[in-house]
Motif scaffolding. Structure first.
Motif, PDB file in Angstrom:
ATOM      1  N   PHE A  71      11.633   0.338   0.456  1.00 11.95           N
ATOM      2  CA  PHE A  71      11.038  -0.974   0.230  1.00 11.95           C
ATOM      3  C   PHE A  71       9.761  -0.847  -0.615  1.00 11.95           C
ATOM      4  CE2 PHE A  71       8.118  -4.412   1.359  1.00 11.95           C
ATOM      5  CZ  PHE A  71       8.911  -5.536   1.227  1.00 11.95           C
ATOM      6  N   PHE A  72       8.878   0.043  -0.224  1.00  8.16           N
ATOM      7  CA  PHE A  72       7.601   0.185  -0.935  1.00  8.16           C
ATOM      8  C   PHE A  72       7.763   0.920  -2.262  1.00  8.16           C
ATOM      9  CE2 PHE A  72       6.408  -0.609   3.462  1.00  8.16           C
ATOM     10  CZ  PHE A  72       5.614  -1.718   3.272  1.00  8.16           C
ATOM     11  N   GLU A  73       8.620   1.927  -2.290  1.00  6.48           N
ATOM     12  CA  GLU A  73       8.882   2.614  -3.559  1.00  6.48           C
ATOM     13  C   GLU A  73       9.457   1.650  -4.585  1.00  6.48           C
ATOM     14  OE1 GLU A  73       9.794   7.270  -2.360  1.00  6.48           O
ATOM     15  OE2 GLU A  73      11.480   5.890  -2.539  1.00  6.48           O
ATOM     16  N   GLY A  74      10.414   0.835  -4.176  1.00 11.06           N
ATOM     17  CA  GLY A  74      11.078  -0.092  -5.074  1.00 11.06           C
ATOM     18  C   GLY A  74      10.167  -1.162  -5.637  1.00 11.06           C
ATOM     19  N   ARG A  75       9.077  -1.439  -4.942  1.00 10.23           N
ATOM     20  CA  ARG A  75       8.130  -2.461  -5.395  1.00 10.23           C
ATOM     21  C   ARG A  75       6.874  -1.854  -6.021  1.00 10.23           C
ATOM     22  NH1 ARG A  75      11.343  -4.139  -1.710  1.00 10.23           N
ATOM     23  NH2 ARG A  75      11.990  -6.312  -1.535  1.00 10.23           N
ATOM     24  N   GLY A  76       6.818  -0.534  -6.057  1.00 15.58           N
ATOM     25  CA  GLY A  76       5.662   0.137  -6.656  1.00 15.58           C
ATOM     26  C   GLY A  76       4.378  -0.076  -5.865  1.00 15.58           C
ATOM     27  N   ILE A  77       4.496  -0.262  -4.561  1.00 13.65           N
ATOM     28  CA  ILE A  77       3.332  -0.490  -3.705  1.00 13.65           C
ATOM     29  C   ILE A  77       2.921   0.847  -3.083  1.00 13.65           C
ATOM     30  CG2 ILE A  77       2.505  -1.661  -1.617  1.00 13.65           C
ATOM     31  CD1 ILE A  77       4.492  -3.922  -2.362  1.00 13.65           C
ATOM     32  N   VAL A 117       4.407  -8.768   2.341  1.00 13.34           N
ATOM     33  CA  VAL A 117       3.904  -7.827   1.347  1.00 13.34           C
ATOM     34  C   VAL A 117       3.033  -8.497   0.277  1.00 13.34           C
ATOM     35  CG1 VAL A 117       5.828  -7.859  -0.298  1.00 13.34           C
ATOM     36  CG2 VAL A 117       4.557  -5.733   0.090  1.00 13.34           C
ATOM     37  N   HIS A 118       3.150  -9.815   0.102  1.00 15.63           N
ATOM     38  CA  HIS A 118       2.357 -10.515  -0.921  1.00 15.63           C
ATOM     39  C   HIS A 118       0.869 -10.301  -0.681  1.00 15.63           C
ATOM     40  CE1 HIS A 118       5.474 -12.524  -3.144  1.00 15.63           C
ATOM     41  NE2 HIS A 118       6.062 -12.846  -1.999  1.00 15.63           N
ATOM     42  N   GLY A 119       0.194  -9.785  -1.685  1.00 17.58           N
ATOM     43  CA  GLY A 119      -1.241  -9.562  -1.616  1.00 17.58           C
ATOM     44  C   GLY A 119      -1.660  -8.275  -0.939  1.00 17.58           C
ATOM     45  N   ALA A 120      -0.704  -7.492  -0.462  1.00 15.47           N
ATOM     46  CA  ALA A 120      -1.048  -6.233   0.213  1.00 15.47           C
ATOM     47  C   ALA A 120      -1.420  -5.162  -0.808  1.00 15.47           C
ATOM     48  CB  ALA A 120       0.116  -5.750   1.074  1.00 15.47           C
ATOM     49  N   LEU A 121      -2.479  -4.428  -0.504  1.00 11.13           N
ATOM     50  CA  LEU A 121      -2.874  -3.317  -1.368  1.00 11.13           C
ATOM     51  C   LEU A 121      -2.005  -2.092  -1.145  1.00 11.13           C
ATOM     52  CD1 LEU A 121      -6.779  -3.321  -1.369  1.00 11.13           C
ATOM     53  CD2 LEU A 121      -5.212  -4.163  -3.103  1.00 11.13           C
ATOM     54  N   GLY A 122      -1.471  -1.965   0.052  1.00 14.65           N
ATOM     55  CA  GLY A 122      -0.660  -0.801   0.364  1.00 14.65           C
ATOM     56  C   GLY A 122      -0.182  -0.851   1.800  1.00 14.65           C
ATOM     57  N   ALA A 123       0.417   0.253   2.230  1.00 13.67           N
ATOM     58  CA  ALA A 123       0.996   0.297   3.571  1.00 13.67           C
ATOM     59  C   ALA A 123       0.921   1.695   4.169  1.00 13.67           C
ATOM     60  CB  ALA A 123       2.453  -0.149   3.527  1.00 13.67           C
ATOM     61  N   VAL A 124       0.859   1.718   5.477  1.00 12.72           N
ATOM     62  CA  VAL A 124       1.096   2.934   6.246  1.00 12.72           C
ATOM     63  C   VAL A 124       2.505   2.777   6.791  1.00 12.72           C
ATOM     64  CG1 VAL A 124       0.474   4.303   8.271  1.00 12.72           C
ATOM     65  CG2 VAL A 124      -1.334   3.230   6.890  1.00 12.72           C
ATOM     66  N   VAL A 125       3.408   3.668   6.399  1.00 12.43           N
ATOM     67  CA  VAL A 125       4.775   3.654   6.912  1.00 12.43           C
ATOM     68  C   VAL A 125       4.842   4.668   8.044  1.00 12.43           C
ATOM     69  CG1 VAL A 125       7.214   4.063   6.404  1.00 12.43           C
ATOM     70  CG2 VAL A 125       5.747   2.983   4.680  1.00 12.43           C
TER      71      VAL A 125
END
Length: 191
Positions: free
Chosen positions: A126-132, A102-110
């Motif tokens: 995972f993404f909600e908890g990290r604000g990504i 996740v380091h350096g990622a702008l975002g994700a498709v889950v």
């Protein structure tokens, strides 16, 4: 050729990192392979009897391989912009790698599978908890849409601001569309 032109040619393109995440067997490797401009780097291994009782094959009994580190692909938008795609491993025993990926990622498709929505909670958390920023891609296996957007949002307790897109992870255009929606979401174009 003026200075601006020659300077532009020696600059490396801007690199953007996006994760393709989700639970075991939802289509992450398939999506990376479908949208990548080259055959992706895959770290797949065969499922063996050792994984019996460790990996839940419910709903994916035909699955014979699994990602053990990550998948890697690339999309060149133009000479100034390149998107690097990292597909995450899906089994719980490999989730520790997500913290590095996740380091350096702008975002994700889950990616989610409506036949097994319960395996999606950890990815979304995972993404909600990290604000990504992320979007939810509902992988419509064999073109089947067996639930409405409202049913999926309710089942996943998905925030109204998180975009949800129906797609087929095997289809390059559908994968591209999910990525475009993610970029729009990151840029604040979706509310």
């Amino acid at each position: 050729m003026d200075y601006a032109e020659s300077d532009r040619r020696i600059l490396a393109p801007l690199a953007v990192k996006i994760l393709i995440a989700g639970g075991f067997g939802v289509g992450k490797s398939t999506m990376v392979g479908a949208v990548s401009e080259f055959a992706p780097l895959r770290t797949e291994e065969y499922l063996t009897s050792v994984s019996v009782g460790v990996d839940d094959l419910e709903g994916v009994r035909e699955k014979s391989t699994t990602t053990v580190a990550f998948d890697f692909g690339r999309i060149t938008i133009n000479r100034d912009l390149v998107v690097y795609l990292f597909g995450t491993p899906g089994q719980e025993r490999f989730w520790f790698m997500w913290n590095d990926l996740v380091h350096g990622a702008l975002g994700a498709v889950v990616l989610v599978d409506t036949r097994r929505l319960d395996i999606s909670f950890a990815s979304i958390d995972f993404f909600e908890g990290r604000g990504i920023p992320f979007v939810v891609g509902v992988n419509c296996f064999d073109g089947i849409r067996d639930r409405t957007e409202q049913e999926i949002r309710a089942a996943l307790d998905l925030d109204a601001q998180v975009p949800l897109v129906f797609c087929d992870a095997r289809d390059r255009g559908a994968g591209r569309d999910a990525l475009v929606i993610l970029v729009e979401h990151i840029m604040g174009g979706r509310n």
